[in-house]
Write an enzyme that holds these catalytic residues in place. Structure first.
Site, PDB file in Angstrom:
ATOM      1  N   ASP A  16     -58.240  -5.971  17.388  1.00 26.77           N
ATOM      2  CA  ASP A  16     -58.864  -5.568  18.777  1.00 26.77           C
ATOM      3  C   ASP A  16     -58.971  -4.233  18.217  1.00 26.77           C
ATOM      4  O   ASP A  16     -58.344  -3.590  17.179  1.00 26.77           O
ATOM      5  CB  ASP A  16     -57.974  -5.955  19.622  1.00 26.77           C
ATOM      6  CG  ASP A  16     -58.939  -5.499  21.197  1.00 26.77           C
ATOM      7  OD1 ASP A  16     -60.024  -5.879  20.851  1.00 26.77           O
ATOM      8  OD2 ASP A  16     -58.540  -4.428  21.815  1.00 26.77           O
ATOM      9  N   ASN A  64     -66.310 -12.792  24.952  1.00 25.91           N
ATOM     10  CA  ASN A  64     -67.149 -12.050  24.007  1.00 25.91           C
ATOM     11  C   ASN A  64     -68.860 -12.450  23.825  1.00 25.91           C
ATOM     12  O   ASN A  64     -69.774 -11.090  23.603  1.00 25.91           O
ATOM     13  CB  ASN A  64     -66.873 -11.992  22.624  1.00 25.91           C
ATOM     14  CG  ASN A  64     -65.797 -11.472  22.012  1.00 25.91           C
ATOM     15  OD1 ASN A  64     -65.128 -11.566  21.129  1.00 25.91           O
ATOM     16  ND2 ASN A  64     -65.224 -10.381  22.969  1.00 25.91           N
TER      17      ASN A  64
HETATM   18  C1  IPE Z   1     -59.777 -10.593  21.783  1.00 26.22           C
HETATM   19  O1  IPE Z   1     -60.532  -8.738  22.249  1.00 26.22           O
HETATM   20  C2  IPE Z   1     -60.970 -11.169  21.189  1.00 26.22           C
HETATM   21  C3  IPE Z   1     -60.824 -10.672  20.121  1.00 26.22           C
HETATM   22  C4  IPE Z   1     -59.999  -9.886  19.650  1.00 26.22           C
HETATM   23  C5  IPE Z   1     -62.058 -11.077  18.888  1.00 26.22           C
HETATM   24  P1  IPE Z   1     -61.533  -8.474  23.822  1.00 26.22           P
HETATM   25  O2  IPE Z   1     -61.823  -6.862  23.122  1.00 26.22           O
HETATM   26  O3  IPE Z   1     -62.534  -8.980  23.653  1.00 26.22           O
HETATM   27  O4  IPE Z   1     -60.093  -8.634  24.531  1.00 26.22           O
HETATM   28  P2  IPE Z   1     -60.221  -7.587  25.893  1.00 26.22           P
HETATM   29  O5  IPE Z   1     -61.095  -7.891  26.412  1.00 26.22           O
HETATM   30  O6  IPE Z   1     -59.926  -6.629  25.608  1.00 26.22           O
HETATM   31  O7  IPE Z   1     -58.957  -8.564  26.166  1.00 26.22           O
HETATM   32  C1  IPE Z   2     -62.137  -7.009  17.695  1.00 31.28           C
HETATM   33  O1  IPE Z   2     -62.905  -5.286  18.014  1.00 31.28           O
HETATM   34  C2  IPE Z   2     -63.378  -7.639  17.545  1.00 31.28           C
HETATM   35  C3  IPE Z   2     -64.397  -8.337  18.265  1.00 31.28           C
HETATM   36  C4  IPE Z   2     -63.673  -8.592  19.708  1.00 31.28           C
HETATM   37  C5  IPE Z   2     -64.972  -8.801  18.181  1.00 31.28           C
HETATM   38  P1  IPE Z   2     -63.202  -5.473  19.292  1.00 31.28           P
HETATM   39  O2  IPE Z   2     -65.249  -4.785  19.767  1.00 31.28           O
HETATM   40  O3  IPE Z   2     -62.717  -5.627  20.757  1.00 31.28           O
HETATM   41  O4  IPE Z   2     -63.084  -3.073  19.637  1.00 31.28           O
HETATM   42  P2  IPE Z   2     -62.852  -2.486  21.225  1.00 31.28           P
HETATM   43  O5  IPE Z   2     -61.415  -3.246  21.482  1.00 31.28           O
HETATM   44  O6  IPE Z   2     -63.854  -2.518  21.722  1.00 31.28           O
HETATM   45  O7  IPE Z   2     -62.659  -1.440  20.576  1.00 31.28           O
HETATM   46 MG    MG Z   3     -61.572  -5.247  22.212  1.00 32.19          MG
END
Ligand code: IPE
Ligand code: IPE
Ligand code: MG
Length: 236
Positions: A16, A64
């Site tokens: 993340d 996502n």
């Molecule tokens: C979890 O991260 C999913 C991945 C890292 C692919 P998210 O950014 O989607 O999770 P939340 O929304 O903060 O819980």
């Molecule tokens: C994790 O990074 C990757 C995916 C969920 C695809 P994020 O895209 O959630 O990054 P933040 O949490 O918005 O910084």
């Molecule tokens: Mg995230």
């Protein structure tokens, strides 16, 4: 005296913070995802070098899809590119790539890339990289339960069915997770490997995933070394 670390067999990472990494630099969120994909390759190779047998990573969750089409399209294109090119280095190192998740609502080229990478690396024996893509932990339990129900309908005897037996119905029959790492500062599991996380140790770091390097990974291993895992029993 030689110290030998107690290396976790199965490590999982919720990768993340890609978006915030990019935003902090005034870049598009996609730049963060690209950088994160480079980090993943380095960390996978390093984890295997350290003796980790299975590395599971959360790359795209079923939720996502709620994001802008532009970001979703970028992530779909990135996984196709990743599986068609980057995996060669992992393949050369003998790493078997598995993909966990639903494929029903994915583009044909994404499904094709997922099939190819698993087929090409299926005989590799030096370690497993399990990429959770279009993955949800609750969905995995539902999908496993449906498969189990089908077997019961065909006559499977479940009188002595155990929690270990249920692993065979998950997307892949992998060992339980020993260590979960979440980068990016949030302290939650979101929807990641809910069945497999039972009794695993959690390590949270504020570091955004693109900045998560070998030494950060090693910090998590050292932390793991000092955890007292009791599995409901007592260590005397
Ligand atoms: C979890 O991260 C999913 C991945 C890292 C692919 P998210 O950014 O989607 O999770 P939340 O929304 O903060 O819980
Ligand atoms: C994790 O990074 C990757 C995916 C969920 C695809 P994020 O895209 O959630 O990054 P933040 O949490 O918005 O910084
Ligand atoms: Mg995230």
């Amino acid at each position: 005296m030689v110290f030998k670390l107690n290396i976790p067999k199965h490590v999982a990472i919720i990768m993340d913070g890609n978006g915030r990494w990019a935003e902090k630099r005034g870049l598009a969120r996609s730049e963060g995802h690209l950088e994160g994909s480079k980090t993943l390759e380095k960390i996978a190779l390093h984890a295997m070098d350290m003796g980790v047998e299975v590395l599971s990573v959360y790359a795209f969750s079923t939720d996502n899809f709620k994001r802008d089409k532009k970001e979703v399209d970028y992530l779909m294109n990135l996984i196709v590119k990743y599986f068609n090119t980057k995996f060669e280095k992992l393949n050369k190192k003998g790493i078997k790539v598995l993909v966990s998740g639903r494929t029903t609502n994915l583009r044909d080229d994404v499904i094709e890339a997922i099939k190819n990478v698993q087929e090409k690396t299926k005989d590799n024996k030096e370690g497993i990289l399990n990429i959770c893509f279009n993955y949800g932990g609750q969905e995995e339990i539902i999908d496993a339960s449906i498969k189990l129900a089908q077997d019961i309908n065909k006559g499977l005897d479940i009188t002595n069915f155990t929690r270990e037996d249920f692993y065979k119905y998950l997307y892949h029959d992998l060992p339980p997770i020993d260590l979960l790492i979440r980068t990016g500062g949030e302290q939650r599991v979101s929807n990641f490997m809910l069945y497999e996380l039972s009794y695993s140790e959690f390590y949270f770091t504020n570091t955004y995933f693109p900045d998560f390097d070998k030494s950060e990974f090693n910090k998590a291993l050292f932390m793991y070394e000092n955890r007292d895992r009791r599995f409901g029993g007592l260590n005397k």
